[in-house]
Design an enzyme around this catalytic site. Structure first.
Site, PDB file in Angstrom:
ATOM      1  N   GLU A 319       0.976  -1.396   0.059  1.00 47.21           N
ATOM      2  CA  GLU A 319      -0.086   0.113   0.266  1.00 47.21           C
ATOM      3  C   GLU A 319       0.810   1.193  -0.264  1.00 47.21           C
ATOM      4  O   GLU A 319       0.492   2.170   0.586  1.00 47.21           O
ATOM      5  CB  GLU A 319      -0.936  -0.040   1.089  1.00 47.21           C
ATOM      6  CG  GLU A 319      -0.189  -0.048   2.529  1.00 47.21           C
ATOM      7  CD  GLU A 319       0.106  -1.225   3.261  1.00 47.21           C
ATOM      8  OE1 GLU A 319       0.027  -2.402   2.403  1.00 47.21           O
ATOM      9  OE2 GLU A 319       0.145  -1.528   4.389  1.00 47.21           O
ATOM     10  N   HIS A 343      -8.134  -3.558  -1.644  1.00 49.99           N
ATOM     11  CA  HIS A 343      -7.564  -3.893  -0.208  1.00 49.99           C
ATOM     12  C   HIS A 343      -6.351  -2.719  -0.197  1.00 49.99           C
ATOM     13  O   HIS A 343      -6.303  -1.896   0.597  1.00 49.99           O
ATOM     14  CB  HIS A 343      -6.846  -5.262  -0.421  1.00 49.99           C
ATOM     15  CG  HIS A 343      -5.892  -5.468   0.909  1.00 49.99           C
ATOM     16  ND1 HIS A 343      -6.779  -6.109   2.054  1.00 49.99           N
ATOM     17  CD2 HIS A 343      -4.706  -5.149   1.457  1.00 49.99           C
ATOM     18  CE1 HIS A 343      -5.763  -6.050   2.925  1.00 49.99           C
ATOM     19  NE2 HIS A 343      -4.616  -5.594   2.736  1.00 49.99           N
ATOM     20  N   GLU A 344      -5.578  -2.411  -1.510  1.00 54.55           N
ATOM     21  CA  GLU A 344      -4.429  -1.481  -1.251  1.00 54.55           C
ATOM     22  C   GLU A 344      -4.701  -0.420  -1.177  1.00 54.55           C
ATOM     23  O   GLU A 344      -4.464   0.651  -0.523  1.00 54.55           O
ATOM     24  CB  GLU A 344      -3.514  -1.677  -2.471  1.00 54.55           C
ATOM     25  CG  GLU A 344      -2.801  -3.111  -2.621  1.00 54.55           C
ATOM     26  CD  GLU A 344      -2.283  -3.759  -1.249  1.00 54.55           C
ATOM     27  OE1 GLU A 344      -1.867  -3.015  -0.552  1.00 54.55           O
ATOM     28  OE2 GLU A 344      -2.267  -4.840  -1.363  1.00 54.55           O
ATOM     29  N   HIS A 347      -6.159   0.938   2.375  1.00 51.92           N
ATOM     30  CA  HIS A 347      -5.030   1.286   3.284  1.00 51.92           C
ATOM     31  C   HIS A 347      -4.695   2.645   3.299  1.00 51.92           C
ATOM     32  O   HIS A 347      -4.303   3.254   4.095  1.00 51.92           O
ATOM     33  CB  HIS A 347      -3.477   0.610   2.621  1.00 51.92           C
ATOM     34  CG  HIS A 347      -3.623  -0.738   3.332  1.00 51.92           C
ATOM     35  ND1 HIS A 347      -3.339  -0.868   4.827  1.00 51.92           N
ATOM     36  CD2 HIS A 347      -3.107  -2.068   2.851  1.00 51.92           C
ATOM     37  CE1 HIS A 347      -3.301  -2.151   4.942  1.00 51.92           C
ATOM     38  NE2 HIS A 347      -3.131  -2.772   4.076  1.00 51.92           N
ATOM     39  N   GLU A 366      -4.407  -4.160   9.075  1.00 54.71           N
ATOM     40  CA  GLU A 366      -4.980  -5.115   8.214  1.00 54.71           C
ATOM     41  C   GLU A 366      -6.285  -5.651   8.341  1.00 54.71           C
ATOM     42  O   GLU A 366      -7.006  -6.019   7.709  1.00 54.71           O
ATOM     43  CB  GLU A 366      -3.899  -6.418   8.217  1.00 54.71           C
ATOM     44  CG  GLU A 366      -2.607  -6.239   7.554  1.00 54.71           C
ATOM     45  CD  GLU A 366      -2.558  -5.568   6.095  1.00 54.71           C
ATOM     46  OE1 GLU A 366      -3.367  -5.436   5.564  1.00 54.71           O
ATOM     47  OE2 GLU A 366      -1.576  -4.843   5.991  1.00 54.71           O
ATOM     48  N   ASP A 421       8.415 -10.691  10.173  1.00 55.64           N
ATOM     49  CA  ASP A 421       8.040 -11.277   9.089  1.00 55.64           C
ATOM     50  C   ASP A 421       7.967 -12.674   9.411  1.00 55.64           C
ATOM     51  O   ASP A 421       7.190 -13.612   8.660  1.00 55.64           O
ATOM     52  CB  ASP A 421       9.275 -11.316   8.032  1.00 55.64           C
ATOM     53  CG  ASP A 421       9.183 -10.087   7.330  1.00 55.64           C
ATOM     54  OD1 ASP A 421       8.350  -8.934   7.542  1.00 55.64           O
ATOM     55  OD2 ASP A 421      10.542  -9.444   6.866  1.00 55.64           O
ATOM     56  N   TYR A 429      -5.370 -10.016   9.093  1.00 57.17           N
ATOM     57  CA  TYR A 429      -6.364  -9.880   8.114  1.00 57.17           C
ATOM     58  C   TYR A 429      -7.550 -10.275   8.339  1.00 57.17           C
ATOM     59  O   TYR A 429      -8.560  -9.556   8.417  1.00 57.17           O
ATOM     60  CB  TYR A 429      -5.684 -10.376   6.841  1.00 57.17           C
ATOM     61  CG  TYR A 429      -4.366 -10.134   6.275  1.00 57.17           C
ATOM     62  CD1 TYR A 429      -4.373  -9.050   5.276  1.00 57.17           C
ATOM     63  CD2 TYR A 429      -3.228 -10.333   6.721  1.00 57.17           C
ATOM     64  CE1 TYR A 429      -3.301  -8.567   4.933  1.00 57.17           C
ATOM     65  CE2 TYR A 429      -2.174  -9.782   6.426  1.00 57.17           C
ATOM     66  CZ  TYR A 429      -2.141  -8.858   5.337  1.00 57.17           C
ATOM     67  OH  TYR A 429      -0.933  -8.373   4.889  1.00 57.17           O
TER      68      TYR A 429
END
Ligand SMILES: CC/C=C\C/C=C\C[C@@H](O)/C=C/C=C/C=C\[C@@H](O)CCCC(=O)O
Ligand SMILES: [Zn+2]
Length: 648
Positions: A319, A343-344, A347, A366, A421, A429
Site C-alpha cells: 500500500e 485492499h491496497e 489502506h 490489516e 516477518d 487480516y
C-alpha cells in the site's frame, strides 16, 4: 554499554522505586541488546497489569531509534541508483526536533548499510561529527548513533546500500517482462526501510520527504510520493511527499516503465507489454476511490496510481501511499482478483492514514483494511461476490489456524524477540476483518460506519496502539450503546488465541449450490458435464477445488482435468488451488506445470504452501529442492528466507 533510553522512559512511566530502578539498571547495563531490556521490564510490569498495558505496548521493540528524545519529521534524499553495483549511493539529510534538554545523540536503525560519513548542520554549515555503528543484530540490524552538539537539528549521512539489502530487489533484464532493462524496487514493510535509508524505522514515526534519484537515462523512477504523470525520461527524478508517513511506506521502483491514465487522478505504471492488460483489469480503480470516499471520507493523498511489478514481488500488493505496488499475478483477464486493488486502496484510510504504532498492532492496519476492502467490493460488484470473498477468506483462515503456533493466532500478537516477518499470517487480516464484521452486525451498519469515519478522522496521520484503540472503541461505540457488546468480548477477540465461537460465518448461496453439486458428482449421481460449472465464477471454482477431498482418487482427478483443463488454468489462484490439491491427491500429471509455476512466480502466498506440500513426501522433497535451486535466484530475499526454511 549505555542505558537504554526506552528503559528510562518505561521506568519513569511505571513509577518504580529508586531501589527497583537500581536493580533494573544493573541488569540493563549487562544486557547486550534492548529486547532483553524490554522483556525484563515486562516481567516487572506483570504486577501492575494496567501500567503494563499502557506503557509496554507503546514501546517498539523493533526499532533502536530514540524516538522519545528526538522527533525525526522530515528527510531529503539524494541517491544514485547503481545497477552494476546493486547499490543506492548518496546521502540523506534528516531533520528533527529535540524533545528533551541534553540530548546528545540521534539513534537510527540501519541494516547492511555502509556509512561513509556523518555531518551535522551547525552555524550555517555542514560539520563532520562522530558516529558509531553497532554490531548487527540478526533481526534488527545495526544501531547507528550519531553524536549531536547542543544546537543542531539536521544531520547528513553519506551511505551506500549493500547488494543483499533486505528491502530491495535488484532484477537483471532477464528477470523482467521486457528482458532488456534492469529493474529495482523496494519493500520496506515491516522493518526493511533501514536497509536502504538510515532512519528511525518505527511505524510510530512520521516523516515528510523530498528525494532526487539519478538512474540510467532510459529508465523511469517512481516513489511513494507525487509522481508527475508525464514525467520525461532523463535519468534525473525529483519527488516530494508532503504528507507525513511512517518509514515502512517509503518506497521506490526503477525500470522500463510506461504510464497510462485511468482517470484524472488514477493511472497505471507498468512495463510496456503489461500496460494495456493492467489498465483493462484495473479500470474500476477510480470508482473504487469514489465509493470509499462516500463511505469513509475524502481520499487525502492526491493521486492514486498503481505500479505493476515483476512476478517476483513477494506480496500481492503493498500500500505505498499514492502508488500501490501490485503483483502481476492478479491480472487474470476477467477482474476476478481485483479485490487486491480494493485492499491496497483501503489502506489509504486504514494503515496509511491511521497507522499501527508497533508491529504487534499490525491487525489494526490489516483487519480494518480487509473489512474496508470487502465493503468496496460489495459496493462495486454486489453483495453475493463480497460474501463469497469473505467466505473464501474465512475458510482459508480456519485451515491456516490449524497449522499456526497458538500464540500467532492472537490479534494483538506478542512479537518480543521475533522478526515481524516470521509471524506474518492471515490472522491479522481475516480474524481482524471478522472482528469488525461482528461489531458491524451487533451495532448495525449505520452506527458502525459512523464510528469508522470518526475513528479515521480522529487519528488521521497518527499511529496508535491496540490499547489506545480499545479505549477509543469503548468511549465512542461501546459506552454510547450500552449492553450491545461487552469489554470482555472485545478482549476475547483481541487477546485470546484461536477463533472465537462468536466469529461470523459468512455463507454464500452460490457456494451451497456448488457443495450440493460436488456431493452429487462424488456419489456418482451427476457427471461433471451436468454440474452447471459453465456459469461458475472464479470464486465458485476456488470454493469447489478447495473443498474437494484431499484423497480424491486419481480417476476423479483425471476426470476433472480432462473436463475442465485445470492444470492449464491461467488464473493464478485457481492454478494454485489445483496444484495444491494435486500434490495432496498424488496427481503427478501436474508436475511440469508446477515447475513452471514455481519458477515464474515469486509471490509468497502462492508458492510457499506448494513447497510445504512438496516437502511432505520423499519424491516431492527431491522435486522441491531441484526446482528451488533454479527458482531461488529469481525470488525476493523475503521469499528466499521463508522457503530456505521450508526446503532445508
Ligand atoms: C501477526 C503478524 C504480526 C506482525 C507482522 C508484522 C508485519 C508484517 C510484515 O512482516 C510485512 C507485511 C507485509 C505485507 C504486505 C502485503 C500484504 O498485504 C500481502 C498479503 C499476502 C498476499 O496477498 O500476497
Ligand atoms: Zn494490507
Amino acid at each position: 554499554m549505555k542505558t537504554s533510553y526506552k528503559y528510562l522512559m518505561l521506568v519513569a512511566a511505571m513509577g518504580l522505586t529508586a531501589c527497583q530502578q537500581d536493580a533494573e539498571q544493573k541488569e540493563v547495563n549487562s544486557a547486550d541488546d534492548k529486547v532483553v531490556v524490554e522483556k525484563k521490564v515486562e516481567v516487572k510490569a506483570d504486577t501492575q497489569k494496567d501500567v503494563k498495558k499502557k506503557v509496554v505496548q507503546r514501546v517498539d521493540e523493533h526499532s533502536y531509534g530514540n524516538i522519545d528524545e528526538v522527533n525525526l519529521h522530515h528527510f531529503d534524499l539524494e541517491l544514485t541508483v547503481n545497477f552494476e553495483a546493486k547499490a543506492l549511493e548518496g546521502f540523506v539529510d534528516l531533520s528533527f526536533k529535540r524533545l528533551k534538554d541534553g540530548v546528545s545523540e540521534l539513534v537510527l536503525d540501519t541494516r547492511d548499510i555502509t556509512i561513509d560519513k556523518a555531518q551535522q548542520w551547525v552555524n550555517d554549515s555542514w560539520q563532520d561529527t562522530s558516529f558509531e555503528l553497532a554490531k548487527k543484530d540478526p533481526d534488527l540490524g545495526s544501531k547507528l548513533s550519531i553524536d549531536l552538539n547542543d544546537s543542531s537539528n539536521k544531520v547528513r549521512v553519506y551511505y551506500k546500500t549493500q547488494p543483499q539489502a533486505s528491502g530491495l530487489q535488484w532484477l537483471t533484464p532477464e528477470q523482467t517482462a521486457g528482458k532488456k532493462h534492469p529493474f529495482v524496487y523496494s519493500q520496506a514493510q515491516a522493518i526493511h526501510a533501514r536497509s536502504f535509508i538510515p532512519i528511525q524505522d518505527s511505524p510510530a514515526v512520521r516523516v515528510t520527504y523530498t528525494a532526487n534519484l539519478k538512474t540510467p537515462k532510459e529508465l523511469l523512477a517512481l516513489m511513494s510520493a507525487f509522481n508527475e504523470p508525464d514525467t520525461e525520461l532523463d535519468g534525473d527524478y525529483h519527488f516530494e511527499m508532503p504528507q507525513a508517513i511512517p518509514p515502512y511506506l517509503i518506497a521506490l521502483g526503477v525500470g522500463n516503465l510506461e504510464f497510462k491514465a485511468m482517470s484524472d487522478r488514477t493511472g497505471v505504471y507498468a512495463e510496456p507489454s503489461l500496460l494495456d492488460p493492467a489498465v483493462a483489469e484495473f479500470d474500476d480503480t477510480e470508482r473504487m476511490v469514489q465509493v470509499t470516499e462516500e463511505m469513509y471520507g475524502p481520499y487525502r493523498w492526491g493521486r492514486y496510481d498503481l505500479l505493476i511489478l515483476p512476478p517476483s514481488f513477494p506480496y500481492g500488493g503493498m500500500e505505498n501511499p499514492r502508488l500501490s505496488f501490485i503483483t502481476p499475478t492478479v491480472i487474470a483477464g476477467d477482474k476476478s482478483l481485483v479485490n487486491l486493488i480494493a485492499h491496497e486502496l483501503a489502506h489509504s484510510w486504514s494503515g496509511n492514514l491511521v497507522t499501527n504504532a508497533t508491529w504487534e498492532d499490525f491487525w489494526l492496519n490489516e483487519g480494518f483494511t480487509s473489512y474496508v476492502e470487502n465493503r468496496i467490493m460489495e459496493e462495486l460488484f454486489g453483495e453475493e461476490r463480497a460474501t463469497m470473498e469473505r467466505a473464501l477468506s474465512v475458510q482459508g483462515l480456519h485451515e491456516e489456524v490449524k497449522a499456526l503456533p497458538k500464540e500467532f493466532t492472537i490479534l494483538n500478537v506478542d512479537l518480543n524477540g521475533r522478526d515481524p516477518d516470521d509471524a506474518f499470517s492471515g490472522v491479522p487480516y481475516t480474524k481482524g476483518q471478522m472482528f469488525l464484521t461482528y461489531l458491524e452486525k451487533k451495532f448495525g451498519r449505520d452506527v458502525f460506519d459512523a464510528f469508522l469515519v470518526k475513528y479515521f478522522n480522529a487519528h488521521a496521520f497518527q499511529s496508535l496502539t491496540t490499547t489506545e484503540f480499545k479505549k477509543y472503541l469503548k468511549a465512542n461505540l461501546l459506552d454510547k450503546h450500552p449492553g450491545v457488546v461487552s469489554m470482555d468480548e472485545i478482549d476475547t477477540w483481541i487477546h485470546e488465541p484461536m477463533l472465537p465461537e462468536m466469529m461470523p460465518n459468512p455463507t454464500s448461496d452460490a457456494f451451497t449450490t456448488v457443495d450440493a453439486e460436488t456431493k452429487a458428482w462424488l456419489a456418482d449421481q451427476k457427471t461433471l458435464a451436468d454440474l452447471g460449472s459453465s456459469e461458475w465464477t472464479v470464486h465458485e471454482w476456488l470454493h469447489f477445488i478447495n473443498n474437494l477431498p484431499e484423497d480424491l482418487s486419481l480417476e476423479h482427478m483425471t476426470q476433472l482435468d480432462s473436463e475442465f483443463k485445470l492444470t492449464d488454468s491461467t488464473n493464478n489462484e485457481i492454478a494454485h488451488a489445483w496444484l495444491l490439491l494435486s500434490l495432496k491427491a498424488g496427481y503427478d500429471e501436474v508436475m511440469p506445470r508446477l515447475e513452471t509455476y514455481l519458477v515464474s512466480i515469486g509471490r509468497r502466498k502462492l508458492i510457499v504452501p506448494l513447497y510445504k506440500a512438496l516437502m511432505e513426501t520423499e519424491d516431492g522433497a527431491a522435486f522441491a529442492k531441484r526446482v528451488y535451486k533454479v527458482a531461488r535466484p529469481g525470488y525476493h530475499p523475503l521469499a528466499q528466507g521463508t522457503i530456505d526454511e521450508v526446503v532445508k
